[in-house]
Design a protein around this motif. Structure first.
Motif, PDB file in Angstrom:
ATOM      1  N   ALA A  51      39.573  37.859  38.565  1.00  0.00           N
ATOM      2  CA  ALA A  51      40.129  39.150  38.961  1.00  0.00           C
ATOM      3  C   ALA A  51      39.151  39.915  39.840  1.00  0.00           C
ATOM      4  O   ALA A  51      38.387  40.763  39.369  1.00  0.00           O
ATOM      5  N   GLU A  52      39.160  39.613  41.110  1.00  0.00           N
ATOM      6  CA  GLU A  52      38.390  40.333  42.107  1.00  0.00           C
ATOM      7  C   GLU A  52      39.014  40.047  43.468  1.00  0.00           C
ATOM      8  O   GLU A  52      39.886  39.180  43.589  1.00  0.00           O
ATOM      9  N   GLU A  53      38.603  40.784  44.480  1.00  0.00           N
ATOM     10  CA  GLU A  53      39.138  40.570  45.816  1.00  0.00           C
ATOM     11  C   GLU A  53      38.848  39.136  46.263  1.00  0.00           C
ATOM     12  O   GLU A  53      37.702  38.684  46.203  1.00  0.00           O
ATOM     13  N   GLN A 156      48.617  41.312  31.431  1.00  0.00           N
ATOM     14  CA  GLN A 156      49.011  40.764  32.724  1.00  0.00           C
ATOM     15  C   GLN A 156      50.348  40.053  32.623  1.00  0.00           C
ATOM     16  O   GLN A 156      50.804  39.705  31.532  1.00  0.00           O
ATOM     17  N   LYS A 165      44.444  35.693  34.102  1.00  0.00           N
ATOM     18  CA  LYS A 165      43.518  36.411  34.984  1.00  0.00           C
ATOM     19  C   LYS A 165      42.386  36.966  34.131  1.00  0.00           C
ATOM     20  O   LYS A 165      42.622  37.602  33.101  1.00  0.00           O
ATOM     21  N   ASN A 272      36.524  47.899  38.062  1.00  0.00           N
ATOM     22  CA  ASN A 272      37.210  46.823  38.769  1.00  0.00           C
ATOM     23  C   ASN A 272      38.715  47.071  38.766  1.00  0.00           C
ATOM     24  O   ASN A 272      39.359  46.993  37.723  1.00  0.00           O
ATOM     25  N   HIS A 274      41.096  45.304  39.698  1.00  0.00           N
ATOM     26  CA  HIS A 274      41.868  44.100  39.377  1.00  0.00           C
ATOM     27  C   HIS A 274      41.921  43.829  37.877  1.00  0.00           C
ATOM     28  O   HIS A 274      42.576  42.891  37.434  1.00  0.00           O
TER      29      HIS A 274
END
Length: 365
Positions: A51-53, A156, A165, A272, A274
Motif C-alpha cells: 500500500a504505497e504509490e 479493504q 493490501k 500513509n 493508502h
C-alpha cells in the motif's frame, strides 16, 4: 517444509503467510470461513499488494485451506505434518485453537516443531501453551517462542477475495531461546528479551492508533488518514507518544533518540493515505483498551506514580470513556458498568486507577 497457520484473514495471508512463503514453506490456512478456505483450495495462490504509490505486488503460491469446523481429518493431517504452527486469530480464540492442536501432538514423532501465537497481546504464545497443556502433556521437541508482530492491514475490498493490501513496514520479533531447531526464518528478528519490543509496539503503535481514533472521533473525522491531516490530531498524537516514550526509556534500554526515530516512523505510517482505516474499527474493543495493563492505562499509571508528565494520556483516557461506536459491544458493556457502578468505581475496579488520577480524568469529561 510445511506450515499450518490458524486464521486466514488479512493479517494471516498478507503478513504471516507471505513471510512463511518467502521462507520456502507451503502454507495451509485453517479457518472457519468456508468461502476463503474454498478459494484457497481452488486457486492455490493469492497476491499481496504493498500500500504505497506504485506499490509492488507479490504472488504467494503453494497455499491451501482447511475448514476447522468440517475438516477434522485434514486438520489433523496438517498438524501432524507441520514444521511450524502459527496463529493470528485474536487472543480470545487461542483456547479454541488449543483444543484442535493438543490431541494431535502425540502422533507427530520427534521432528522439531515451533508453535507461535502472532497476536496483538503480550506473551500470547505462553497463553496458547497453557491452554494446550490443559489437554495434553506431550510437548517433547516442541518450541513455544513468544513473538511481537506489527503490520497495518486496513479494511479493504479487492477484486479477488484472497488478495490483500498491506503497508510496506513490518516487524516480526521472536524469542531466540525458545525457538527449537536450526531452521530460522529470514525477515524475522530473533531477540533474547522480547518484552521491550512488545511494549514498544503496544505503547507506540497501538497507543498512537487509540489517540487518533478517540480524539479524531471527537473532531468528526471518520478515518485515520482524514484525522492525520488535522494539526490538532497530529499534535495530540505527538504529546501522547512523548509520554509513552518516558515509560519506555525509563523501563528499557531504548534511548530517547531511538524512540524519537521510531515515533517518526510510526507517524509516517499513520499518514500513509493508502492505509487509511475506519476510526470506529480502530477504536473498537474499548473495555480492553481501558484495562489496567493495556495501551492507555499502563503507561498512565506508571507515569502518575513516578510524578512524570501524563496530561496527554489522561486526556486520552477521557476520550476513550466517551468513545461512541454502537457496533462495538464493549461500548455497551462500558456504559452499562458505568451506569451501574458510577465512573469512580468503574475506573477503580476496571482500570485500577487511584482517586487522584480519576479526578484528573473527570476534569476532561
Amino acid at each position: 517444509m510445511k506450515a499450518l497457520h490458524f486464521g486466514a484473514g488479512n493479517i494471516g495471508r498478507g503478513f504471516i503467510g507471505k513471510i512463511l512463503h518467502d521462507n520456502g514453506y507451503s502454507v495451509t490456512f485453517a479457518d472457519i470461513d468456508a468461502e476463503i478456505i474454498d478459494a484457497l483450495n481452488e486457486d492455490g495462490k493469492y497476491t499481496v499488494h504493498i500500500a504505497e504509490e506504485d506499490g509492488e505486488t507479490f504472488e504467494v503460491t503453494n497455499v491451501a485451506g482447511v475448514n476447522t469446523i468440517t475438516d477434522d481429518d485434514a486438520l489433523k493431517t496438517a498438524i501432524l505434518e507441520a514444521d511450524l504452527i502459527t496463529t493470528a486469530v485474536g487472543v480470545n480464540i487461542l483456547p479454541v485453537i488449543a483444543k484442535s492442536i493438543a490431541p494431535n501432538l502425540a502422533g507427530r514423532g520427534n521432528s522439531p516443531l515451533n508453535i507461535i501465537a502472532c497476536e496483538n497481546a503480550i506473551l500470547a504464545t505462553d497463553t496458547l501453551k497453557a491452554e494446550i497443556l490443559k489437554h495434553t502433556d506431550e510437548l517433547d521437541g516442541i518450541g513455544f517462542p513468544n513473538s511481537a508482530v506489527d503490520r497495518i492491514v486496513p479494511i479493504q475490498k479487492n477484486d479477488n477475495l484472497l488478495d490483500v493490501k498491506v503497508e510496506p513496514f513490518y516487524e516480526w520479533v521472536i524469542e531466540k531461546a525458545r525457538w527449537i531447531g536450526d531452521a530460522r526464518l529470514d525477515g524475522v528478528t530473533y531477540v533474547e528479551n522480547l518484552i521491550p519490543f512488545i511494549e514498544r509496539k503496544l505503547f507506540t503503535v497501538n497507543t498512537g492508533h487509540a489517540a487518533i481514533a478517540y480524539y479524531g472521533k471527537t473532531l468528526g473525522f471518520e478515518t485515520v488518514s482524514e484525522a492525520m491531516t488535522n494539526e490538532k490530531v497530529e499534535a495530540f498524537l505527538k504529546d501522547v507518544l512523548n509520554e509513552t516514550m518516558l515509560y519506555l526509556t525509563s523501563n528499557y534500554d531504548f534511548t530517547e533518540a531511538q524512540q524519537l526515530s521510531y515515533i517518526e516512523k510510526i507517524i509516517a505510517r499513520f499518514k500513509n493515505p493508502h492505509l487509511s482505516d475506519d476510526l470506529d474499527r480502530v477504536g473498537r474493543g474499548v473495555m480492553r483498551k481501558l484495562s489496567a495493563g493495556d495501551r492507555i492505562m499502563k503507561p498512565l499509571i506508571y507515569l502518575e506514580q513516578n510524578n512524570l508528565s501524563c496530561n496527554a494520556l489522561t486526556e486520552l483516557a477521557a476520550y476513550a470513556l466517551e468513545f461512541n461506536n454502537p457496533d462495538d459491544p464493549e461500548v455497551k458493556e462500558r456504559d452499562e458498568q458505568i451506569a451501574q457502578l458510577g465512573m469512580q468505581e468503574f475506573l477503580t475496579s476496571h482500570s485500577h486507577l487511584n482517586d487522584g488520577l480519576i479526578q484528573k480524568i473527570k476534569e476532561y469529561l
